[in-house]
Write a protein that holds these residues in place. Structure first.
Motif, mmCIF file in Angstrom:
data_model
loop_
_atom_site.group_PDB
_atom_site.id
_atom_site.type_symbol
_atom_site.label_atom_id
_atom_site.label_comp_id
_atom_site.label_asym_id
_atom_site.label_seq_id
_atom_site.Cartn_x
_atom_site.Cartn_y
_atom_site.Cartn_z
ATOM 1 N N ASP A 142 0.781 -1.154 -0.059
ATOM 2 C CA ASP A 142 -0.023 -0.010 0.090
ATOM 3 C C ASP A 142 0.887 1.505 0.063
ATOM 4 O O ASP A 142 0.561 2.106 0.570
ATOM 5 C CB ASP A 142 -0.991 0.054 1.179
ATOM 6 C CG ASP A 142 -0.501 -0.178 2.517
ATOM 7 O OD1 ASP A 142 0.919 -0.249 2.555
ATOM 8 O OD2 ASP A 142 -1.188 -0.314 3.426
ATOM 9 N N THR A 143 1.646 1.365 -0.738
ATOM 10 C CA THR A 143 2.763 2.398 -0.837
ATOM 11 C C THR A 143 2.135 3.393 -2.050
ATOM 12 O O THR A 143 1.723 2.854 -3.100
ATOM 13 C CB THR A 143 4.239 2.109 -1.385
ATOM 14 O OG1 THR A 143 4.719 1.234 -0.175
ATOM 15 C CG2 THR A 143 4.996 3.347 -1.546
ATOM 16 N N ARG A 144 2.027 4.899 -1.716
ATOM 17 C CA ARG A 144 1.452 5.460 -2.837
ATOM 18 C C ARG A 144 2.387 5.822 -3.931
ATOM 19 O O ARG A 144 3.855 6.193 -3.561
ATOM 20 C CB ARG A 144 1.109 6.912 -2.147
ATOM 21 C CG ARG A 144 0.678 7.794 -3.084
ATOM 22 C CD ARG A 144 -0.924 8.273 -2.847
ATOM 23 N NE ARG A 144 -2.102 8.253 -2.180
ATOM 24 C CZ ARG A 144 -3.084 7.557 -2.615
ATOM 25 N NH1 ARG A 144 -2.980 6.903 -3.713
ATOM 26 N NH2 ARG A 144 -4.245 7.531 -1.908
ATOM 27 N N LEU A 145 2.177 5.838 -5.112
ATOM 28 C CA LEU A 145 3.077 6.148 -6.288
ATOM 29 C C LEU A 145 2.938 7.279 -6.926
ATOM 30 O O LEU A 145 2.127 8.207 -6.799
ATOM 31 C CB LEU A 145 2.669 4.746 -7.291
ATOM 32 C CG LEU A 145 2.879 3.401 -6.862
ATOM 33 C CD1 LEU A 145 2.464 2.575 -8.003
ATOM 34 C CD2 LEU A 145 4.274 3.140 -6.199
ATOM 35 N N LYS A 146 3.840 7.609 -7.474
ATOM 36 C CA LYS A 146 4.183 9.024 -8.272
ATOM 37 C C LYS A 146 2.762 9.223 -9.086
ATOM 38 O O LYS A 146 2.571 10.586 -9.165
ATOM 39 C CB LYS A 146 5.233 8.995 -9.066
ATOM 40 C CG LYS A 146 6.696 9.343 -8.629
ATOM 41 C CD LYS A 146 6.583 10.976 -8.435
ATOM 42 C CE LYS A 146 7.868 11.211 -7.816
ATOM 43 N NZ LYS A 146 7.957 12.707 -7.320
ATOM 44 N N ASP A 147 2.294 8.151 -9.621
ATOM 45 C CA ASP A 147 0.919 8.508 -10.686
ATOM 46 C C ASP A 147 -0.319 8.491 -9.992
ATOM 47 O O ASP A 147 -1.265 8.595 -10.262
ATOM 48 C CB ASP A 147 1.048 7.330 -11.776
ATOM 49 C CG ASP A 147 0.743 5.869 -11.140
ATOM 50 O OD1 ASP A 147 0.424 5.914 -10.097
ATOM 51 O OD2 ASP A 147 0.734 4.893 -11.924
ATOM 52 N N GLY A 148 0.037 8.553 -8.501
ATOM 53 C CA GLY A 148 -1.188 8.455 -7.734
ATOM 54 C C GLY A 148 -1.859 7.321 -7.313
ATOM 55 O O GLY A 148 -2.844 7.246 -6.230
ATOM 56 N N THR A 149 -1.477 6.299 -7.940
ATOM 57 C CA THR A 149 -2.027 4.833 -7.286
ATOM 58 C C THR A 149 -1.327 4.343 -6.299
ATOM 59 O O THR A 149 -0.348 4.854 -5.783
ATOM 60 C CB THR A 149 -1.906 3.912 -8.738
ATOM 61 O OG1 THR A 149 -0.374 3.947 -9.083
ATOM 62 C CG2 THR A 149 -2.713 4.429 -9.990
ATOM 63 N N VAL A 150 -1.739 3.146 -5.885
ATOM 64 C CA VAL A 150 -1.213 2.343 -4.829
ATOM 65 C C VAL A 150 -0.345 1.241 -5.529
ATOM 66 O O VAL A 150 -0.696 0.467 -6.197
ATOM 67 C CB VAL A 150 -2.264 2.002 -3.894
ATOM 68 C CG1 VAL A 150 -1.543 1.277 -2.748
ATOM 69 C CG2 VAL A 150 -2.936 3.063 -3.299
#
Length: 109
Positions: free
Chosen positions: A62-70
């Motif tokens: 559940d890490t938040r990614l640069k593109d806004g997804t998880v």
């Protein structure tokens, strides 16, 4: 028992992970900042089979990614994102813009 593993992975495997969307960039990473000369030097080192440092990944669902997804369990790039982004841009012939998106290079001639 160790909390981490050290694996020797070749560049082809790394590229395959990226193409399969297994590797992701977390939102905490800084923007891509390398100049073309630095990308050239990295590719020269790879061509000459010189070591180019470690790539560190972390798996977390559940890490938040640069593109806004998880992340949903992808390999999260903790260290090496400048090198990985540079390699993918060079191989694909695309330019890095925005949140590490690769876009087609447009010839202005």
């Amino acid at each position: 028992m160790s909390n981490y593993q050290v694996n020797n992975t070749n560049i082809n495997a790394l590229i395959s992970w990226i193409e399969q969307d297994i590797v992701a960039i977390p939102e905490i990473q800084r923007p891509f900042v390398w100049k073309s000369s630095k990308v050239r030097d990295l590719l020269d080192s790879l061509y000459n089979d010189y070591p180019v440092g470690y790539i560190i990944t972390w798996q977390n669902p559940d890490t938040r990614l640069k593109d806004g997804t998880v992340s949903h369990g992808k390999k999260i790039l903790i260290d090496g994102q400048q090198r990985v982004t540079a390699i993918m841009a060079a191989i694909s012939g695309k330019e890095v813009v925005g949140n590490f998106r690769l876009i087609e290079c447009v010839d202005s001639h």
